[in-house]
Design a protein around this motif. Structure first.
Motif, PDB file in Angstrom:
ATOM      1  N   ARG A  14       0.848  -1.197   0.000  1.00 25.70           N
ATOM      2  CA  ARG A  14       0.000   0.000   0.000  1.00 25.70           C
ATOM      3  C   ARG A  14       0.878   1.240   0.000  1.00 25.70           C
ATOM      4  N   ASP A  18      -2.702   5.551  -0.606  1.00 28.08           N
ATOM      5  CA  ASP A  18      -3.748   4.610  -0.197  1.00 28.08           C
ATOM      6  C   ASP A  18      -4.083   4.772   1.278  1.00 28.08           C
ATOM      7  N   ILE A  19      -3.075   4.934   2.106  1.00 25.37           N
ATOM      8  CA  ILE A  19      -3.282   5.092   3.542  1.00 25.37           C
ATOM      9  C   ILE A  19      -4.040   6.391   3.830  1.00 25.37           C
ATOM     10  N   ARG A  21      -6.077   7.983   1.777  1.00 27.06           N
ATOM     11  CA  ARG A  21      -7.447   7.828   1.303  1.00 27.06           C
ATOM     12  C   ARG A  21      -8.301   7.078   2.325  1.00 27.06           C
ATOM     13  N   ASP A  22      -7.706   6.061   2.981  1.00 31.45           N
ATOM     14  CA  ASP A  22      -8.441   5.330   4.010  1.00 31.45           C
ATOM     15  C   ASP A  22      -8.779   6.234   5.189  1.00 31.45           C
ATOM     16  N   GLN A  23      -7.856   7.117   5.556  1.00 31.31           N
ATOM     17  CA  GLN A  23      -8.064   7.974   6.723  1.00 31.31           C
ATOM     18  C   GLN A  23      -8.958   9.169   6.420  1.00 31.31           C
TER      19      GLN A  23
END
Length: 56
Positions: A14, A18-19, A21-23
């Protein structure tokens, strides 16, 4: 404390994007849907109205 590094030639599973976008969500709003949609390149390149040209 440092985080372990990936060996050369191997990408992490990842990315930092990506990280994030998750947060934060796709547009910086947590829980919001992603409004972007991908358009196939062929559809963008093909003209909608084809002008057959003019006769001389």
């Amino acid at each position: 404390m440092t985080k372990p590094r990936e060996p050369n030639g191997i990408e992490p599973s990842r990315s930092e994007d990506d990280i994030q976008r998750d947060q934060l969500g796709p547009r910086g709003v947590p829980g919001a849907p992603d409004p972007a949609k991908m358009t196939p390149q062929r559809d963008k390149k093909t003209p909608k109205h084809v002008d057959p040209g003019h006769t001389a």
